[in-house]
Design a protein around this motif. Sequence first.
Motif, PDB file in Angstrom:
ATOM      1  N   ALA A 130      52.749 -12.621   6.241  1.00 44.42           N
ATOM      2  CA  ALA A 130      52.281 -13.265   5.016  1.00 44.42           C
ATOM      3  C   ALA A 130      53.090 -12.897   4.091  1.00 44.42           C
ATOM      4  O   ALA A 130      53.676 -13.774   2.783  1.00 44.42           O
ATOM      5  CB  ALA A 130      50.889 -12.891   4.780  1.00 44.42           C
ATOM      6  N   LEU A 131      53.630 -11.649   3.593  1.00 40.49           N
ATOM      7  CA  LEU A 131      54.253 -11.158   2.623  1.00 40.49           C
ATOM      8  C   LEU A 131      55.733 -11.627   2.575  1.00 40.49           C
ATOM      9  O   LEU A 131      56.242 -12.301   1.439  1.00 40.49           O
ATOM     10  CB  LEU A 131      54.440  -9.914   2.519  1.00 40.49           C
ATOM     11  N   ALA A 132      56.347 -11.834   3.720  1.00 41.07           N
ATOM     12  CA  ALA A 132      57.585 -12.364   4.018  1.00 41.07           C
ATOM     13  C   ALA A 132      57.614 -13.788   3.610  1.00 41.07           C
ATOM     14  O   ALA A 132      58.512 -14.307   2.976  1.00 41.07           O
ATOM     15  CB  ALA A 132      58.111 -12.137   5.345  1.00 41.07           C
ATOM     16  N   ARG A 133      56.542 -14.599   4.096  1.00 43.05           N
ATOM     17  CA  ARG A 133      56.425 -16.047   3.617  1.00 43.05           C
ATOM     18  C   ARG A 133      56.285 -16.180   2.168  1.00 43.05           C
ATOM     19  O   ARG A 133      56.583 -17.149   1.491  1.00 43.05           O
ATOM     20  CB  ARG A 133      55.271 -16.543   4.588  1.00 43.05           C
TER      21      ARG A 133
ATOM     22  N   ALA B 138      44.186 -11.114  -0.039  1.00 44.84           N
ATOM     23  CA  ALA B 138      43.021 -10.876   0.755  1.00 44.84           C
ATOM     24  C   ALA B 138      43.423 -10.439   2.322  1.00 44.84           C
ATOM     25  O   ALA B 138      42.588  -9.799   2.888  1.00 44.84           O
ATOM     26  CB  ALA B 138      42.402 -12.426   1.065  1.00 44.84           C
ATOM     27  N   ALA B 139      44.605 -11.054   2.465  1.00 46.31           N
ATOM     28  CA  ALA B 139      44.967 -10.484   4.146  1.00 46.31           C
ATOM     29  C   ALA B 139      45.199  -8.882   4.102  1.00 46.31           C
ATOM     30  O   ALA B 139      44.962  -8.081   5.234  1.00 46.31           O
ATOM     31  CB  ALA B 139      46.505 -11.228   4.473  1.00 46.31           C
ATOM     32  N   ILE B 140      46.016  -8.485   3.204  1.00 45.64           N
ATOM     33  CA  ILE B 140      46.271  -7.010   3.108  1.00 45.64           C
ATOM     34  C   ILE B 140      44.746  -6.424   2.929  1.00 45.64           C
ATOM     35  O   ILE B 140      44.660  -5.167   3.476  1.00 45.64           O
ATOM     36  CB  ILE B 140      47.150  -6.541   1.728  1.00 45.64           C
ATOM     37  N   GLU B 141      43.782  -6.792   2.285  1.00 46.37           N
ATOM     38  CA  GLU B 141      42.433  -6.114   2.164  1.00 46.37           C
ATOM     39  C   GLU B 141      41.896  -6.356   3.495  1.00 46.37           C
ATOM     40  O   GLU B 141      41.195  -5.304   3.915  1.00 46.37           O
ATOM     41  CB  GLU B 141      41.627  -6.843   1.199  1.00 46.37           C
ATOM     42  N   ALA B 142      41.861  -7.393   4.205  1.00 49.34           N
ATOM     43  CA  ALA B 142      41.311  -7.623   5.488  1.00 49.34           C
ATOM     44  C   ALA B 142      41.863  -6.937   6.816  1.00 49.34           C
ATOM     45  O   ALA B 142      41.212  -6.830   7.699  1.00 49.34           O
ATOM     46  CB  ALA B 142      40.993  -9.228   5.659  1.00 49.34           C
TER      47      ALA B 142
ATOM     48  N   ALA C 229      47.646 -19.552  -5.148  1.00 50.68           N
ATOM     49  CA  ALA C 229      47.028 -19.637  -4.140  1.00 50.68           C
ATOM     50  C   ALA C 229      47.757 -18.654  -2.766  1.00 50.68           C
ATOM     51  O   ALA C 229      46.840 -18.028  -2.152  1.00 50.68           O
ATOM     52  CB  ALA C 229      46.868 -21.039  -3.431  1.00 50.68           C
ATOM     53  N   ALA C 230      49.008 -18.625  -2.664  1.00 53.09           N
ATOM     54  CA  ALA C 230      49.463 -17.933  -1.794  1.00 53.09           C
ATOM     55  C   ALA C 230      49.374 -16.454  -2.091  1.00 53.09           C
ATOM     56  O   ALA C 230      49.112 -15.661  -1.061  1.00 53.09           O
ATOM     57  CB  ALA C 230      51.061 -18.235  -1.506  1.00 53.09           C
ATOM     58  N   LEU C 231      49.290 -16.195  -3.352  1.00 50.75           N
ATOM     59  CA  LEU C 231      49.342 -14.614  -3.763  1.00 50.75           C
ATOM     60  C   LEU C 231      47.964 -14.265  -3.509  1.00 50.75           C
ATOM     61  O   LEU C 231      47.716 -13.224  -2.780  1.00 50.75           O
ATOM     62  CB  LEU C 231      49.714 -14.334  -4.964  1.00 50.75           C
TER      63      LEU C 231
END
Length: 244
Positions: free
Chosen positions: A133-136, A119-123, A112-114
């Motif tokens: 988000a990547l560090a988390r 999705a965050a990178i895309e948006a 789910a996190a990946l």
Amino acid sequence: MLIRAAGLICAVRPHGEHGAVVRLLTAEHGLRHGYVRGGRSRRLRPVLMPGNGVAAELRARTDTQLAALTVELLESRAPLHGEPMAAAAIDWATALTAIALPEAQPYPRLYAALGGLLAAIEAAPSARLWAGALARYELLLLAELGFGLDLARCAATGAGADLVYVSPRSGQAVSRAAGEPYAARLLPLPGFLLAGGEADWPALLDGFRLTGFFLARDLLGGAREAVLDARERLLARLRRLAGP
């Protein structure tokens, strides 16, 4: 063996003249790999890209046999591979997942996190909006594999407030008051890793310094260390964005 599941493509390598061995992460069946016939063809190359979401079917006569894998594209992130910053982030996140996770063990939280990270990178219009988000994600992966940091209370006093350092030896948080005399020997603990939300560039780079230390020490030693090159390429780009 027959598995049908949605998956996220994490790694692709050529196999034979026309095929490819693909590693993908699924929610219920964990990390799986299989052989895709014609995986290097013009039709399938855009499908078999790290970060893409697919409907996968794996078939094998025994658990030890390399499974035959067929895929149907569900979500394409191929255009992001033409954007250097986004491509570097996807390459690192998927490579880390592919090399760190054991085969066939489910990690639904990581799945789910990946998916959320991709999705965050895309948006996100700015790398600063997905870097946290990547560090988390790195922090969660350490925890899921048994190398989690203890960030709830100060290792020296037991206090749960004003935690700003981490001991590199124990992986435990340290409060400002207890850690100041030893600050040069401690790792910074940026607040966004505890509270979530956005962060400025100095905090983000501190977060990557923290997670990178424990990834290199506890998880990616030996033959796995080469994957850290992808992380360093990404961080070099982020440092340039952060400026002096």
